[in-house]
Design a protein around this motif. Structure first.
Motif, mmCIF file in Angstrom:
data_model
loop_
_atom_site.group_PDB
_atom_site.id
_atom_site.type_symbol
_atom_site.label_atom_id
_atom_site.label_comp_id
_atom_site.label_asym_id
_atom_site.label_seq_id
_atom_site.Cartn_x
_atom_site.Cartn_y
_atom_site.Cartn_z
ATOM 1 N N LEU A 86 0.811 -1.222 0.000
ATOM 2 C CA LEU A 86 0.000 0.000 0.000
ATOM 3 C C LEU A 86 0.845 1.273 0.000
ATOM 4 O O LEU A 86 0.300 2.375 -0.063
ATOM 5 C CB LEU A 86 -0.913 0.019 1.231
ATOM 6 N N ALA A 87 2.168 1.140 0.079
ATOM 7 C CA ALA A 87 3.039 2.318 0.235
ATOM 8 C C ALA A 87 2.886 3.309 -0.921
ATOM 9 O O ALA A 87 2.772 4.523 -0.707
ATOM 10 C CB ALA A 87 4.497 1.880 0.365
ATOM 11 N N VAL A 88 2.870 2.795 -2.154
ATOM 12 C CA VAL A 88 2.751 3.678 -3.319
ATOM 13 C C VAL A 88 1.384 4.362 -3.322
ATOM 14 O O VAL A 88 1.271 5.564 -3.599
ATOM 15 C CB VAL A 88 2.955 2.885 -4.623
ATOM 16 N N ILE A 89 0.326 3.594 -3.018
ATOM 17 C CA ILE A 89 -1.026 4.144 -2.976
ATOM 18 C C ILE A 89 -1.122 5.242 -1.919
ATOM 19 O O ILE A 89 -1.700 6.309 -2.156
ATOM 20 C CB ILE A 89 -2.047 3.027 -2.693
ATOM 21 N N VAL A 90 -0.528 4.997 -0.751
ATOM 22 C CA VAL A 90 -0.576 5.974 0.339
ATOM 23 C C VAL A 90 0.175 7.247 -0.046
ATOM 24 O O VAL A 90 -0.327 8.363 0.138
ATOM 25 C CB VAL A 90 0.010 5.374 1.632
ATOM 26 N N ALA A 91 1.387 7.089 -0.576
ATOM 27 C CA ALA A 91 2.189 8.257 -0.958
ATOM 28 C C ALA A 91 1.469 9.101 -2.001
ATOM 29 O O ALA A 91 1.434 10.339 -1.918
ATOM 30 C CB ALA A 91 3.548 7.804 -1.476
ATOM 31 N N ASP A 92 0.881 8.430 -2.991
ATOM 32 C CA ASP A 92 0.160 9.142 -4.046
ATOM 33 C C ASP A 92 -1.086 9.835 -3.483
ATOM 34 O O ASP A 92 -1.406 10.973 -3.847
ATOM 35 C CB ASP A 92 -0.229 8.149 -5.149
ATOM 36 N N ALA A 93 -1.787 9.159 -2.563
ATOM 37 C CA ALA A 93 -3.010 9.717 -1.976
ATOM 38 C C ALA A 93 -2.704 10.956 -1.137
ATOM 39 O O ALA A 93 -3.443 11.945 -1.186
ATOM 40 C CB ALA A 93 -3.708 8.661 -1.126
ATOM 41 N N ILE A 94 -1.625 10.911 -0.354
ATOM 42 C CA ILE A 94 -1.260 12.073 0.475
ATOM 43 C C ILE A 94 -0.958 13.274 -0.408
ATOM 44 O O ILE A 94 -1.378 14.405 -0.118
ATOM 45 C CB ILE A 94 -0.049 11.732 1.370
ATOM 46 N N ALA A 95 -0.246 13.007 -1.527
ATOM 47 C CA ALA A 95 0.083 14.105 -2.453
ATOM 48 C C ALA A 95 -1.182 14.686 -3.090
ATOM 49 O O ALA A 95 -1.316 15.908 -3.241
ATOM 50 C CB ALA A 95 1.039 13.603 -3.527
ATOM 51 N N LYS A 96 -2.121 13.837 -3.442
ATOM 52 C CA LYS A 96 -3.344 14.293 -4.108
ATOM 53 C C LYS A 96 -4.263 15.062 -3.162
ATOM 54 O O LYS A 96 -4.853 16.069 -3.541
ATOM 55 C CB LYS A 96 -4.114 13.094 -4.681
ATOM 56 N N ILE A 97 -4.372 14.574 -1.939
ATOM 57 C CA ILE A 97 -5.371 15.137 -1.035
ATOM 58 C C ILE A 97 -4.829 16.314 -0.219
ATOM 59 O O ILE A 97 -5.583 17.047 0.406
ATOM 60 C CB ILE A 97 -5.929 14.026 -0.124
ATOM 61 N N GLY A 98 -3.508 16.472 -0.222
ATOM 62 C CA GLY A 98 -2.939 17.697 0.323
ATOM 63 C C GLY A 98 -2.311 17.638 1.691
ATOM 64 O O GLY A 98 -1.441 18.437 1.993
ATOM 65 N N SER A 99 -2.707 16.691 2.542
ATOM 66 C CA SER A 99 -2.109 16.608 3.876
ATOM 67 C C SER A 99 -2.321 15.213 4.444
ATOM 68 O O SER A 99 -3.251 14.488 4.050
ATOM 69 C CB SER A 99 -2.729 17.641 4.823
ATOM 70 N N TYR A 100 -1.455 14.851 5.391
ATOM 71 C CA TYR A 100 -1.582 13.539 6.020
ATOM 72 C C TYR A 100 -2.852 13.463 6.861
ATOM 73 O O TYR A 100 -3.517 12.426 6.919
ATOM 74 C CB TYR A 100 -0.349 13.237 6.874
ATOM 75 N N ILE B 148 -12.312 17.434 5.218
ATOM 76 C CA ILE B 148 -12.027 16.945 3.865
ATOM 77 C C ILE B 148 -13.186 16.119 3.313
ATOM 78 O O ILE B 148 -13.222 15.783 2.118
ATOM 79 C CB ILE B 148 -10.722 16.109 3.865
ATOM 80 N N LEU B 149 -14.165 15.775 4.158
ATOM 81 C CA LEU B 149 -15.317 14.992 3.685
ATOM 82 C C LEU B 149 -16.075 15.699 2.571
ATOM 83 O O LEU B 149 -16.801 15.054 1.801
ATOM 84 C CB LEU B 149 -16.265 14.705 4.854
ATOM 85 N N ALA B 150 -15.900 16.997 2.463
ATOM 86 C CA ALA B 150 -16.548 17.739 1.370
ATOM 87 C C ALA B 150 -15.837 17.541 0.042
ATOM 88 O O ALA B 150 -16.367 17.903 -1.008
ATOM 89 C CB ALA B 150 -16.582 19.234 1.720
ATOM 90 N N ASN B 151 -14.645 16.950 0.070
ATOM 91 C CA ASN B 151 -13.862 16.716 -1.145
ATOM 92 C C ASN B 151 -14.166 15.310 -1.669
ATOM 93 O O ASN B 151 -13.870 14.314 -1.000
ATOM 94 C CB ASN B 151 -12.371 16.863 -0.831
ATOM 95 N N PRO B 152 -14.735 15.177 -2.884
ATOM 96 C CA PRO B 152 -15.086 13.846 -3.418
ATOM 97 C C PRO B 152 -13.891 12.910 -3.559
ATOM 98 O O PRO B 152 -14.063 11.686 -3.556
ATOM 99 C CB PRO B 152 -15.680 14.168 -4.800
#
Length: 535
Positions: free
Chosen positions: A78-92, A268-272
């Protein structure tokens, strides 16, 4: 399916089991410690988040799990998915909301009995996954054993994210830059672990059999490295550019306990985007968990059957809690499960203990554990890898025939040279193709006695059997007397049925006697329909 109840396990727990579960839990803790930190580093998340996930995976999921030997924690897959998700969503903090939602999805999947899909993976693929993971563990730990730590602990992908190398080129670089101090520690550790297994195997003393050899190796590694500091400073591993040591984040004096935790930002729940990320994490984590659960049942010496639905519920609760207190997503993981089984675990208490040791280490023993060289832990993991990938396993699967060996070896090679999920997918596709091929080969048989030819259907006939059946009809000659018997085929596909009907015209022209017996289009459907007609 037999259902394992955690409450039943704990209420019937016998104190005699503790002499197995305690050393096993300690061994898993030593293996899990660098893996939790390495996966957090690779995920672009705070180091503490990996330890939080390890604690939750051990204590919470260990209590609720559908398995007695499975160990959960942060997963390299899941490391790649997590890293990409943090970058997309803006914060940990925003990402943690996705982890909580992923847990909710997994909980629901468990309630609707989605765990049954784990049974669709071919047996040969599960065997291949275990062997491949064993080989990957060995290959990935060789650089750490040689003192090269550019790649993080716990990575399974062939192409390495940390330094741009791949698994094989990393080994070559490690040989070029080998640290004498690390090499000596890892070699002594390996010799001890191998020798210990042989000594214990011949010994009749229960104390030796239940004493955790990895603990001796770790203590020896710490002592030897401290000896380097005094006697051979050039070999000392604590002052290298990339410190070759466990590195647990420690709580500084005056620092609040809660200051080291991260908490989700629910705005962040307002962000789809957060819902798509949550669904991805839930699906990938569930798939890895179900695969690893199948593997853990295979490794379990007691041959207990775990409940995949209960495991999904446990994983769901675990991920909800992990996300709420700042942890990475959690799955069942084979490396720690293997260490648990080979450490002699009897029940889930060993898993819970390993999580408890992680908790104690973070809050009480961080400074001490940071003295552990990674080379001695690499030796422990290499021995676990060998037990998973013994040559005898290849021989056994080979004797089972090509239909088992080919999917097995494709899975092994696929995982080694890509990653876990791609390798599993490749092996599963090949396994399904072999099932289809075998089904086609055994769907009918042909008996020829002079001019008399009998073609007898032995099972349902689908369109996949059409080419082979057409080839057989093409070998018939003028003067042959042919009977096609479909008594044993409750289902005959439209394509097969039409081809057999059309061949009657060809048989007349070529002077072939041709008779169809019990060849009925979809007899099963007809039987069901007739049973519904009032008598």
């Amino acid at each position: 399916m037999q259902r394992i109840s955690p409450l039943r396990t704990l209420t019937q727990y016998k104190s005699a089991y503790l002499r197995h579960d305690l050393p096993s839990g300690l061994s898993v803790f030593l293996v899990a410690l660098p893996l939790c930190l390495g996966i957090a580093l690779a995920s672009g998340a705070p180091l503490f988040s990996g330890l939080v996930a390890g604690m939750v995976g051990g204590i919470v999921i260990g209590f609720l799990s559908g398995s007695e030997v499975s160990v959960s924690g942060p997963a390299a897959g899941l490391a790649v998915i997590v890293a990409d998700a943090i970058a997309k969503i803006g914060s940990y903090e925003a990402f943690l909301v996705a982890v909580v939602l992923a847990g909710v999805i997994q909980f629901v999947l468990g309630l609707i009995k989605a765990g049954r899909f784990s049974s669709f993976f071919p047996d040969s693929v599960i065997k291949g996954m275990l062997v491949a993971i064993g080989i990957v563990i060995i290959l990935k730990q060789i650089p750490h054993a040689l003192g090269r730590d550019n790649d993080y602990e716990g990575e399974f992908e062939f192409q390495q994210l940390a330094d741009g190398e791949n698994t094989l080129s990393e080994i070559y670089r490690a040989i070029e830059t080998a640290s004498p101090g690390a090499v000596v520690i890892s070699l002594i550790s390996l010799v001890f672990l191998i020798g210990w297994d042989k000594i214990v195997g011949k010994s009749k003393r229960a104390f030796l059999k239940n004493f955790p050899a990895p603990l001796i190796v770790v203590c020896g590694g710490v002592a030897l490295n401290e000896f380097y500091r005094v006697a051979v400073p050039g070999w000392y591993l604590g002052d290298t550019a990339h410190q070759h040591m466990v590195q647990i984040p420690t709580i500084k004096p005056g620092q609040s306990l809660f200051s080291i935790f991260d908490f989700p930002d629910f705005s962040i729940l307002a962000n789809p985007q957060v819902y798509g990320i949550a669904a991805t994490i839930a699906l990938v984590a569930s798939l890895e968990t179900l695969l690893n659960l199948e593997a853990s049942d295979r490794l379990d010496p007691a041959k207990r059957i775990s409940s995949p639905d209960q495991e999904l519920i446990a994983q769901g609760v675990g991920n909800m809690l992990s996300g709420l207190i700042g942890g990475l997503p959690v799955t069942s993981v084979v490396v720690r499960t293997s260490a648990n089984v080979y450490g002699g675990a009897k029940t889930r208490i060993s898993t819970i203990l390993h999580g408890s040791f992680l908790l104690i280490a973070v809050f009480l023993g961080g400074a001490l554990l940071n003295l552990i060289p990674l080379s001695c832990l690499a030796a422990v993991l290499i021995t676990v890898g060998y037990k998973l990938a013994k040559p005898a396993i290849f021989q056994k699967v080979y004797r089972d025939g090509w239909s088992q060996f080919v999917p097995f070896i494709v899975t092994v090679v696929g995982i080694i040279f890509t990653d876990l999920l791609i390798g599993i997918a490749l092996g599963s596709v090949v396994g399904i193709l072999f099932v289809l091929y075998t089904n086609v080969q055994t769907s009918f048989r042909v008996d020829r006695d002079g001019r008399k030819v009998t073609i007898e259907f032995e099972k349902d006939l689908y369109f996949l059997s059409k080419p082979q059946l057409k080839e057989v009809l093409g070998t018939l000659q003028s003067g042959d007397e042919v009977i096609i018997d479909g008594a044993n085929a409750p289902f005959i596909d439209h394509d097969i049925y039409n081809m057999l009907q059309d061949y009657s015209e060809i048989a007349k022209v070529q002077g072939i006697g041709y008779e169809l017996r019990n060849v009925v289009l979809n007899r099963r459907k007809r039987q069901r329909t007739s049973s519904l007609v009032p008598q």
